[in-house]
Design an enzyme around this catalytic site. Structure first.
Site, mmCIF file in Angstrom:
data_model
loop_
_atom_site.group_PDB
_atom_site.id
_atom_site.type_symbol
_atom_site.label_atom_id
_atom_site.label_comp_id
_atom_site.label_asym_id
_atom_site.label_seq_id
_atom_site.Cartn_x
_atom_site.Cartn_y
_atom_site.Cartn_z
ATOM 1 N N HIS A 50 1.011 -1.262 0.038
ATOM 2 C CA HIS A 50 0.042 -0.046 -0.002
ATOM 3 C C HIS A 50 0.954 1.284 -0.268
ATOM 4 C CE1 HIS A 50 -3.161 -2.914 1.589
ATOM 5 N NE2 HIS A 50 -3.833 -2.188 0.621
ATOM 6 N N ASP A 95 -5.475 5.595 -0.510
ATOM 7 C CA ASP A 95 -4.848 4.886 0.658
ATOM 8 C C ASP A 95 -3.796 5.921 1.133
ATOM 9 O OD1 ASP A 95 -5.916 2.347 0.910
ATOM 10 O OD2 ASP A 95 -4.737 1.390 -0.734
#
Length: 941
Positions: A656, A697
């Site tokens: 991520h 994110d």
């Protein structure tokens, strides 16, 4: 009959026989007639009995009986009596038979004038019909109807109306009726006050009048004259103010005893002190209080009268100080409450005018007076006490309001507490100590706030009076400070100040924990702090505790906000984009998409193959190619800063990170270019989708929502109640970047478009939570079945959520090598979280446990249950997306073959990632065999 509710009097009409004397009943309260009384008449006894009966009334039913008896006793040939009482604001109601008195004609005239009216009957239209048929005009020549409105002058309105059918009145009967009217109104007031207070012990009935002196018993003249005087006095006792009532009683006593002045010393409820508000004909500005000790205390205990010779020198000095004159003679008589049989006051007469001593006859005069007036006196005092309590409650509410407006500054709040406490209790000095661990700290005093910590007072929490209260949590009332063992008089000796008495009370929070102590010093208008002051302090301390606790909490919250703001500033400083960075980015202008790669707009292009340093320019290129920069007139330097800030806003976990965000954004661009999204969504929705892909994110920590909640992280504390902890944090970080100077790409939007853009971003970013996707999956299936409706707003929301999820999982639509590499990155993150959970003593899920997870099977399950259904829906809505579904299905087949191979061969070791680093081959879809290495270049695809 019974008692009526509120102000409604329920009455009965009745035919009466000839008038008969009424029995003496209860205790009396009288009103003074407007005219001097006539000489004693033969009917004086009947009038006196009637008024005594009214004076004993304590409830509605008793009032009704007393009114009937009184009017029958003083009026000629009474046939009918109807009594009406105000019910609500305007209705005058009678019960038997139930009816309302119409306020028309003669009745209306009497009510408006507030004067009694006599007539030869009422008009038929003025009456409700059958109930008052006997009063319809014309009546017999020698009879009349009296309409008697009883006006409450204080309220300025009629409180009751009495209709009487009787004979014509003589002058004596007219005078008697005036007395009955006024006494009826007083009785009505008393009943209403008693009803408002609630049930109380009923006063005892008067037995027989006190025995007179021998001279009284020789003939009735003296007794009648004294009784007439007391009757006249009682007629004046209609005041609700205790001081005014005392003035009238004391003037009567001064006249009858020939005293130069008289006073009433009221006994406190705890029998510890006496107080005096009225002396002779003067109402004192401040109530005088002194201890109930010595001979005066003995009078209260023994209930026997004393004279000057019985007093101690201290008692004499105390009384002379109060009166302001020398005492030559004194008579002190206890006043006993009929309800409690306790002494409630001491009636004192001072200095007989002729210079003589007070006699037994004077004592009898005082006893005779209070025999008839003590009840109304105690009732009025009780009423005044309740009024005082009401005022104190209102004052406390105002205090609470004042306190709760100063929660932002503890020092100012403490200063307000000191001021209010001193004013409420009439104390000279007030100090407030806050409990700080094992010390009581005072830095706010009557003189103000001490800023220098070297001047603040700190005392151990278990020493002295304040320490005792802090330790025990109990209020401490000290009448004599110097006599108390806990008091330290060294400060008084050094300053010259004399501490006479102290009231120290604890301040507690909602959990009944002591958080401070307040200390009141020296009662101003009394010998010490009373029980009333204790009760007031206890109530006051509740408001203090709540306000201080909330103020301290408010201070902590503010400090936390300041720390958070400082941390944000530091973060933004380190994330700050220098002028050189965005200048370098825009130096050669925005690069065309075609210059990046010829296949850049194709589903087969792998965005992770692009060097990370070139990704910011690629973002600008995509935005320009989608024409958002021109359509929304976005400032290019602002857009460049925004893109660079978003890139810096990502941490560096295995998966991520910024490259994931770039890949997701690129797939959004592919959907725009290949699926013709402009035919399905508005431009602002597509723009919001792309920006959300960039930010979805932000600041990801490499752990999921469950871990945040289980670890009780700061993020969980902020967002767990709303769900989607990480997603809400990502959106909050996006807003923080937009609010950073020079980064707001929506700055030129209208207010409406700006709000809509933020709402869209919030909904789209929250949709990246797979739990949200699973909740709306059935709605997505239904939309795919019925077909997309561009005019359906719900379809717009569902489609945006589906597109965002497909972008988020877009790595699964790339070639096998990319998919395998992504799996390695994802499980590195998962296993890192699993290791943290084990360190916390928790058992991680199988997919996050490196010792238990079998990646091929986990990936197959993920593909079948999550990824493939998503891209199947996308294919149903957009036929051109079929290749995406096919590629996901192909990757699923690859994982099946890998799983089969290692089921036969076995995993290389107990570390679930080892097999991904091993060179091996699987048949490709076209039958060829390709090398698979997790570290190989993605450019080979």
């Amino acid at each position: 009959m019974g008692q009526a509710c509120g102000h409604s009097i329920l009455c009965r009409s009745q035919q009466y026989p000839a008038a008969r004397p009424a029995e003496p009943r209860g205790q009396q309260v009288f009103l003074k007639p407007d005219e001097p009384p006539p000489p004693p008449q033969p009917c004086a006894d009947s009038l006196q009995d009637a008024l005594l009966s009214l004076g004993s009334v304590i409830d509605i039913s008793g009032l009704q009986r007393a009114v009937k008896e009184a009017l029958s006793a003083v009026l000629p040939r009474v046939e009918t009596v109807y009594t009406y009482l105000l019910d609500g604001e305007s209705q005058l109601v009678c019960e038997d038979p139930p009816h309302e008195l119409p306020q028309e004609g003669k009745v209306r005239e009497a009510i408006i004038s507030q004067k009694r009216l006599g007539c030869n009957g009422l008009g038929f239209s003025d009456l409700p019909g059958k109930p008052l048929a006997r009063l319809v005009a014309p009546l017999a020549p020698d009879t009349q109807v009296l309409v008697m409105p009883l006006a409450d002058k204080e309220a300025g309105a009629v409180a009751a109306v009495i209709l009487v059918h009787c004979g014509q009145l003589s002058d004596n009967e007219e005078w008697s009726l005036q007395a009955v009217e006024k006494h009826t109104l007083v009785a009505l007031r008393r009943v209403q006050v008693l009803q408002q207070r609630g049930p109380r012990e009923a006063p005892r009935a008067v037995q027989n009048p006190p025995e007179g002196t021998a001279e009284d018993q020789k003939g009735g003249a003296a007794y009648t004259d004294r009784d007439r005087k007391i009757l006249q006095l009682c007629g004046e006792l209609y005041d609700l103010d205790a001081s005014s009532l005392q003035l009238k009683v004391l003037q009567y006593l001064q006249q009858e005893t020939r005293a130069s002045r008289c006073c009433l010393l009221l006994v406190s409820e705890d029998n510890l002190q006496l107080s005096c508000k009225v002396i002779g004909d003067k109402v004192l500005g401040e109530e005088v209080s002194f201890p109930l000790t010595g001979c005066l205390g003995q009078v209260v205990e023994d209930k026997k009268s004393i004279q000057l010779k019985d007093l101690t020198s201290e008692d004499v000095q105390q009384l002379q100080s109060m009166l302001g004159c020398e005492l030559q003679a004194m008579l002190c008589v206890p006043v006993i409450s009929r309800a409690t049989d306790q002494v409630v006051a001491l009636a004192c007469a001072f200095n007989k005018l002729e210079g003589d001593l007070f006699t037994d006859e004077d004592e009898h005069v005082i006893q005779h007076c209070f025999h008839y007036t003590s009840t109304v006196l105690t009732s009025t005092l009780a009423f005044q006490k309740e009024q005082k309590l009401k005022c104190e409650c209102q004052a406390l509410l105002q205090v609470a309001k004042n306190l709760f407006t100063h929660l932002d500054d503890v020092s100012v709040l403490l200063q307000e507490i000191i001021t209010e406490a001193r004013n409420l209790s009439n104390a000279e000095i007030c100090s407030v100590f806050l409990l700080d661990q094992n010390e009581l700290v005072a830095k706010v005093f009557d003189g103000g706030v001490v800023d220098d910590e070297s001047y603040e007072i700190r005392i151990p929490a278990d020493q002295g009076i304040a320490g005792h209260v802090a330790t025990t949590g109990q209020i401490l009332n000290i009448p004599d400070a110097y006599a108390h063992p806990l008091f330290y008089r060294g400060v008084d000796d050094s300053t010259g100040f004399r501490t006479r008495n102290i009231l120290c009370f604890p301040i507690k929070n909602e959990n009944q924990e002591v958080i401070g102590v307040a200390e009141l010093v020296n009662k101003i208008n009394g010998p010490w702090f009373s029980k009333f002051d204790e009760d007031l302090a206890t109530a006051f301390s509740i408001y203090c505790g709540i306000s201080i606790a909330h103020s301290l909490l408010y201070k902590k919250v503010n400090e936390a906000q300041y720390r958070s703001h400082l941390a944000n500033e530091m973060m933004m400083y380190h994330m700050k984009v220098s002028d050189d960075e965005y200048t370098k980015l825009l130096h050669d202008g925005i690069q065309p998409v075609a210059a990046i790669d010829s296949n850049f707009a194709s589903f087969t292009y792998t965005p992770r193959s692009l060097p990370e340093d070139d990704t910011s320019m690629a973002i600008l290129s995509m935005l320009q190619d989608m024409n958002f920069i021109n359509n929304y007139k976005i400032d290019c330097p602002t857009l460049a800063r925004f893109c660079l800030m978003v890139k810096k806003g990502y941490r560096d976990p295995p998966y991520h990170n910024w490259m994931h965000a770039f890949s997701v954004s690129h797939f959004c661009y592919l959907l725009y270019k290949n699926l013709e999204l402009t035919n399905y969504l508005e431009d602002i929705e597509i723009f919001a989708l792309f920006i959300s892909c960039m930010c979805h994110d932000l600041d990801h920590r490499g752990t999921n929502n469950s871990f945040q909640v289980a670890s009780k992280s700061v993020l969980a504390a902020l967002y767990s109640s709303e769900g989607s902890v990480m997603e809400r944090h990502h959106f909050a970080q996006a807003i923080a970047i937009l609010n950073t100077h020079g980064c707001n790409i929506f700055d030129h939007f209208s207010r409406k478009d700006y709000q809509r853009m933020l709402d869209l971003m919030r909904d789209i970013i929250l949709a990246t939570d797979l739990a949200h996707h699973l909740r709306i999956f059935k709605d997505l299936q239904k939309m795919a079945e019925v077909g997309y409706d561009r005019n359906n707003k719900q379809h717009h929301r569902l489609l945006l959520c589906l597109l965002m999820t497909s972008c988020d999982l877009s790595d699964q639509t790339k070639g096998w090598k990319t998919t395998r590499k992504i799996a390695e990155l994802i499980y590195k993150e998962f296993f890192s979280q699993g290791d943290l959970e084990k360190a916390m003593g928790n058992r991680p899920m199988e997919m996050m446990d490196r010792e238990k997870a079998y990646i091929p099977e986990l990936q197959i399950s993920f593909m079948e249950h999550i990824a493939m259904p998503i891209y199947k829906l996308l294919q149903d809505l957009f036929p051109k997306a079929a290749e995406l579904y096919e590629r996901v299905a192909s990757n699923r087949e690859h994982w099946t073959k890998v799983s089969h191979k290692f089921t036969i061969r076995g995993l290389p070791s107990n570390n679930s990632l080892d097999f991904l680093d091993e060179e091996y081959e699987v048949p490709d879809l076209d039958g060829t065999r390709a090398p698979i290495n997790g570290c190989c270049s993605l450019d080979a695809e």
